[in-house]
Design an enzyme around this catalytic site. Structure first.
Site: not given
Ligand SMILES: Cc1cc2nc3c(=O)[nH]c(=O)nc-3n(C[C@H](O)[C@H](O)[C@H](O)COP(=O)(O)O)c2cc1C
Length: 347
Positions: A102, A166, A214, A304-305, A329, A333
């Protein structure tokens, strides 16, 4: 055995052996202040490739030192960074995964006292100025140069970061972009920079190199995103990895859709284009990925996680074995501080 997940798919000319993608996830504090890894990414990504994941997107890597999101972001702004990507390419290819990186410009979210965005924005303790045209030209050049480095490193492609608020989100978003030149105002003008970047990268890297985008959905409306998705396809994008942009709160998810609003937005974009589309967010179990794929709601599922918690997520999902489930969490994370603090790290 999940034959739903374990079906190959073509992305550009590359065969991806199954439907699971690792989306980009920054390994905060695993890089020095000059964009060089201090913790081995070939090992980190190679483990996820060994665990069966079909396609891996290496974490956001900065295309210029002055536009980093943090001072421990991987760099792809100079040729000296190429070897670290060469090693990742090899470790992932050895395990049969397709691997891309990326490319990132954080815009107003970059480090530093003076930052640049589509338009001036009030930010505490910072000065945020409108990008002059010469800087927009540099953004294009930096993307192309970074894509060529990725190619030189032996990666299969790149992902352009157009989500999460972004720089490119700051251009596409009506909320932020108040420009009066050809990069602001109408929808076509707001999409211009992203599409020019796609065109220029495609010209530089040739036909076979994967260009992923993305997409930050609902940025600011799904109707505009549908149009944008088609434009990206026309411009030569090979795959869309749909996440969230600026202002995603207003999305209405049908009651029968059991997963998140972010995941749902991917399924909406999927209906608009003929290139593969991936969706993301909170997918922790094989049955969730299967639900999306079986019902033809999406082409590929990004985990992802889940893949941070269990590098073997994909093989286990395919075989129907128990997965180390990400705890999501409550305090956030742990990878946001340092992946070694994740309760599943190296378990
Ligand atoms: C620690 C961390 C770092 C992330 N870094 C990036 C990144 O570099 N680029 C990006 O587009 N998204 C990034 N994300 C978002 C992920 O790609 C993904 O969209 C998000 O984690 C939701 O998917 P999941 O529920 O499967 O984890 C990051 C997420 C986390 C938790």
């Amino acid at each position: 055995m999940s034959n739903t997940i374990n079906r190959s798919i073509k992305v550009n000319k590359h065969k991806v052996k199954n439907r699971i993608i690792m989306p980009p996830v920054v390994c905060f504090n695993w890089t020095d202040n000059d964009g060089f890894e201090i913790i081995d990414r070939a090992d980190h990504y190679g483990k996820r490739a060994k665990g069966g994941t079909g396609m891996i997107i290496i974490e956001s890597s900065s295309i210029s030192k002055d536009v980093r999101i943090c001072d421990t972001e991987l760099g792809i702004w100079k040729d000296e960074h190429i070897p670290q990507f060469e090693r990742i390419a090899k470790s992932c290819h050895d395990e049969g995964a397709v691997v891309i990186v990326q490319l990132m410009n954080a815009g107003k979210k970059a480090l530093g006292k003076t930052v640049y965005s589509s338009s001036p924005v009030e930010i505490e303790n910072k000065e945020c100025l409108e990008m002059p045209i010469q800087m927009i030209e540099k953004v294009k050049k930096d993307h192309v140069a970074a894509a060529l480095r990725a190619k030189k490193a032996g990666l299969d492609g790149i992902e352009i970061h157009g989500a999460h608020g972004y720089l490119l989100s700051q251009l596409t978003s009506k909320e932020v972009n108040k420009r009066t030149d050809s990069y602001g105002g109408s929808l076509d003008n707001r999409l211009r920079l992203s599409l020019e970047i796609v065109h220029e990268i495609r010209q530089a890297v040739g036909e076979d190199f994967i260009i992923c985008y993305r997409l930050g959905a609902n940025d600011p409306t799904m109707e505009e995103d549908k149009y944008f998705a088609k434009k990206l396809e026309e411009a030569g994008v090979d795959i869309l990895n749909v996440s969230v942009g600026i202002g995603a709160d207003s999305i209405v998810v049908p009651e029968e859709f059991k997963l998140s609003a972010i995941t749902y937005m991917g399924t909406v974009i999927h209906q608009e284009v003929n290139i593969p589309v991936a969706c993301v967010f909170g997918i922790r179990e094989a049955k969730e990925a299967e639900y999306l794929l079986e019902n033809n709601l999406i082409d590929m599922v990004a985990v992802g996680r889940g893949l941070l918690a269990d590098p073997d997520w994909t093989n286990k999902a395919i075989k129907g074995e128990d997965i180390n489930k990400c705890y999501h969490c409550r305090t956030g994370c742990k990878y946001h501080i340092d992946g070694r603090k994740c309760p599943w790290y190296n378990k």
